[in-house]
Design an enzyme around this catalytic site. Structure first.
Site, mmCIF file in Angstrom:
data_model
loop_
_atom_site.group_PDB
_atom_site.id
_atom_site.type_symbol
_atom_site.label_atom_id
_atom_site.label_comp_id
_atom_site.label_asym_id
_atom_site.label_seq_id
_atom_site.Cartn_x
_atom_site.Cartn_y
_atom_site.Cartn_z
ATOM 1 N N GLU A 32 0.492 -1.321 0.312
ATOM 2 C CA GLU A 32 0.011 0.283 -0.277
ATOM 3 C C GLU A 32 0.885 1.271 0.550
ATOM 4 O OE1 GLU A 32 -3.137 1.480 -0.435
ATOM 5 O OE2 GLU A 32 -2.960 -0.295 -1.130
ATOM 6 N N HIS A 34 3.373 1.032 -1.815
ATOM 7 C CA HIS A 34 3.911 2.178 -3.129
ATOM 8 C C HIS A 34 2.611 2.832 -3.383
ATOM 9 C CE1 HIS A 34 7.322 -0.976 -2.267
ATOM 10 N NE2 HIS A 34 7.460 -0.532 -2.757
ATOM 11 N N GLY A 144 8.448 8.115 -1.287
ATOM 12 C CA GLY A 144 8.195 7.723 -0.356
ATOM 13 C C GLY A 144 8.841 8.572 1.246
ATOM 14 N N LYS A 146 9.276 7.891 3.772
ATOM 15 C CA LYS A 146 9.196 6.040 5.061
ATOM 16 C C LYS A 146 11.159 6.360 4.535
ATOM 17 C CE LYS A 146 10.713 2.573 3.901
ATOM 18 N NZ LYS A 146 10.537 0.980 3.422
HETATM 19 N N1 LIG Z 1 5.308 2.802 3.630
HETATM 20 C C1 LIG Z 1 5.614 3.346 2.343
HETATM 21 N N2 LIG Z 1 5.237 5.327 2.786
HETATM 22 C C2 LIG Z 1 5.070 5.306 1.213
HETATM 23 N N3 LIG Z 1 6.285 5.485 1.049
HETATM 24 C C3 LIG Z 1 6.656 4.128 0.640
HETATM 25 C C4 LIG Z 1 6.661 2.993 2.320
HETATM 26 N N4 LIG Z 1 7.396 1.889 1.551
HETATM 27 C C5 LIG Z 1 8.212 2.381 0.563
HETATM 28 N N5 LIG Z 1 7.951 3.682 0.112
HETATM 29 C C6 LIG Z 1 8.052 4.298 -0.989
HETATM 30 O O1 LIG Z 1 8.298 3.640 -2.468
HETATM 31 C C7 LIG Z 1 9.586 3.309 -3.170
HETATM 32 C C8 LIG Z 1 10.528 2.520 -2.973
HETATM 33 O O2 LIG Z 1 10.458 1.665 -1.972
HETATM 34 P P1 LIG Z 1 10.309 0.257 -2.011
HETATM 35 O O3 LIG Z 1 10.715 -0.590 -3.794
HETATM 36 O O4 LIG Z 1 12.342 0.228 -1.617
HETATM 37 O O5 LIG Z 1 10.159 -0.461 -1.443
HETATM 38 P P2 LIG Z 1 10.281 -0.747 0.619
HETATM 39 O O6 LIG Z 1 8.923 -1.285 0.927
HETATM 40 O O7 LIG Z 1 11.091 0.653 1.360
HETATM 41 O O8 LIG Z 1 11.831 -1.485 0.127
HETATM 42 P P3 LIG Z 1 12.408 -1.536 1.344
HETATM 43 O O9 LIG Z 1 12.090 -2.989 2.359
HETATM 44 O O10 LIG Z 1 14.082 -1.794 0.519
HETATM 45 O O11 LIG Z 1 12.732 -0.139 2.590
HETATM 46 C C9 LIG Z 1 10.398 4.277 -2.339
HETATM 47 O O12 LIG Z 1 10.208 5.642 -2.639
HETATM 48 C C10 LIG Z 1 10.418 4.464 -0.704
HETATM 49 O O13 LIG Z 1 10.582 5.058 -0.240
HETATM 50 N N1 BAL Z 2 14.001 1.843 0.417
HETATM 51 C C1 BAL Z 2 14.930 1.843 0.351
HETATM 52 C C2 BAL Z 2 15.631 0.978 -1.088
HETATM 53 C C3 BAL Z 2 16.722 0.045 0.001
HETATM 54 O O1 BAL Z 2 16.523 -0.299 1.169
HETATM 55 O O2 BAL Z 2 17.434 -0.805 -0.718
#
Ligand SMILES: Nc1ncnc2c1ncn2[C@@H]1O[C@H](COP(=O)(O)OP(=O)(O)OP(=O)(O)O)[C@@H](O)[C@H]1O
Ligand code: BAL
Ligand SMILES: CC(C)(CO)[C@@H](O)C(=O)[O-]
Length: 280
Positions: A32, A34, A144, A146
């Site tokens: 959610e 993403h 994000g 995050k």
């Molecule tokens: N909980 C969240 N709320 C808003 N945006 C998010 C969230 N999690 C990830 N994103 C954003 O989605 C985009 C893709 O992130 P990514 O594919 O690395 O996912 P992730 O869930 O952050 O994975 P990881 O486990 O690597 O942290 C990034 O811009 C990230 O900041």
């Molecule tokens: N969401 C950031 C990607 C990484 O941890 O490599």
């Protein structure tokens, strides 16, 4: 929805697509968090592109590149249902062909926190995002909060190199108990999942103190650290930092005059979790 695997085809399609074009870069295993970026990009733009690429160059040698969660079929279903126009799905040799040897080296914004804990991480992130921007030429790109330091690194690169995208930061989507959604949450055991909301509680402790008028960065940092230390299931705390939300420079005195961000990274067993809150 068109799924594209080569840089050349993606470049050609984006060049002739109806502007404005919105890009959502991801590493897949969509959740959610993403999808909130995808929905916003869909609403803001006439063309919406999502990239799915688990970028090897942002993982250290002892990190989780090989076991990073992958769920391509489901990702494509979610993206089709959300009205995605283009999915860019390159393999590593397409992005890094033999002989690839040009890198983007971010400066001070990438030095602390994640940059210190994961040497070379932001060089890999900046390089792949620069490539994605060059291939797709987005009017807007969505990230994000995050990954707060990542957004700051990308904003700085976008400004410094005149890449010309509007970088849009979206709020962190959380589970009802406060845990920030992350693909890596899938690694947590039941026990670890129960302990994981301590990360958000710790950040909230700092935020509550700030709301009560505390402006000493050290006091805010201590409040968050004390919460983390009260959770026996945590294996270690990589950092708790109070930084300027734009430059990512550590604040050691008063947070007055800064939009400050309190950020942390912890280890729960083999899982590394990051999170942050902006104090504004
Ligand atoms: N909980 C969240 N709320 C808003 N945006 C998010 C969230 N999690 C990830 N994103 C954003 O989605 C985009 C893709 O992130 P990514 O594919 O690395 O996912 P992730 O869930 O952050 O994975 P990881 O486990 O690597 O942290 C990034 O811009 C990230 O900041
Ligand atoms: N969401 C950031 C990607 C990484 O941890 O490599
Ligand atoms: C921005 C990104 C897609 C670059 O690989 C990645 O770091 C992520 O998913 O946050």
């Amino acid at each position: 929805m068109k799924v594209v695997e080569t840089c050349g085809e993606m470049f050609a399609l984006c060049r002739t697509a109806q502007p404005p074009l919105g890009l959502v870069p991801t590493m897949g295993a969509l959740h959610e968090g993403h999808m909130s970026l995808v929905r916003r990009a869909r609403a803001d733009n006439l063309t919406m592109a999502v990239s799915i690429f688990v970028n090897p160059t942002q993982f250290g040698p002892n990190e989780d590149f090989a076991r990073y969660p992958r769920s391509l079929e489901r990702d494509l279903e979610l993206l089709a249902a959300a009205g995605t126009d283009l999915v860019f799905l390159p393999g590593p040799p397409e992005v890094y062909p033999d002989g690839f040897d040009t890198w983007i080296e971010p400066g001070a914004v990438a030095e602390g926190m994640e940059g210190a804990a994961r040497p070379g991480h932001f060089r890999g992130v900046a390089t792949v995002v620069a490539k994605l921007f060059t291939i797709t030429r987005p009017d807007r790109a969505y990230f994000g909060q995050k990954d707060g330091q990542q957004v700051a690194v990308i904003r700085k690169m976008n400004d410094d190199l005149n890449l010309g995208a509007e970088v849009v930061t979206m709020p962190t989507i959380r589970e009802p108990d406060g845990l920030a959604l992350s693909s890596r949450n899938a690694y947590l055991t039941d026990e670890e999942r129960k302990a994981a909301p301590v990360v958000y509680r710790a950040l909230r402790a700092a935020e509550e103190l700030w709301r009560a008028g505390e402006r000493d960065a050290r006091a805010l940092q201590s409040a968050a650290t004390a919460q983390l230390e009260s959770e026996p299931a945590l294996s270690s705390v990589d950092y708790v930092s109070v930084v300027d939300a734009g430059s990512m420079a550590e604040i050691t005195g008063t947070v007055e005059g800064h939009a400050a961000m309190v950020a942390t990274a912890v280890r729960l067993g083999t899982v590394r979790l990051i999170d942050n809150l902006v104090l504004e």
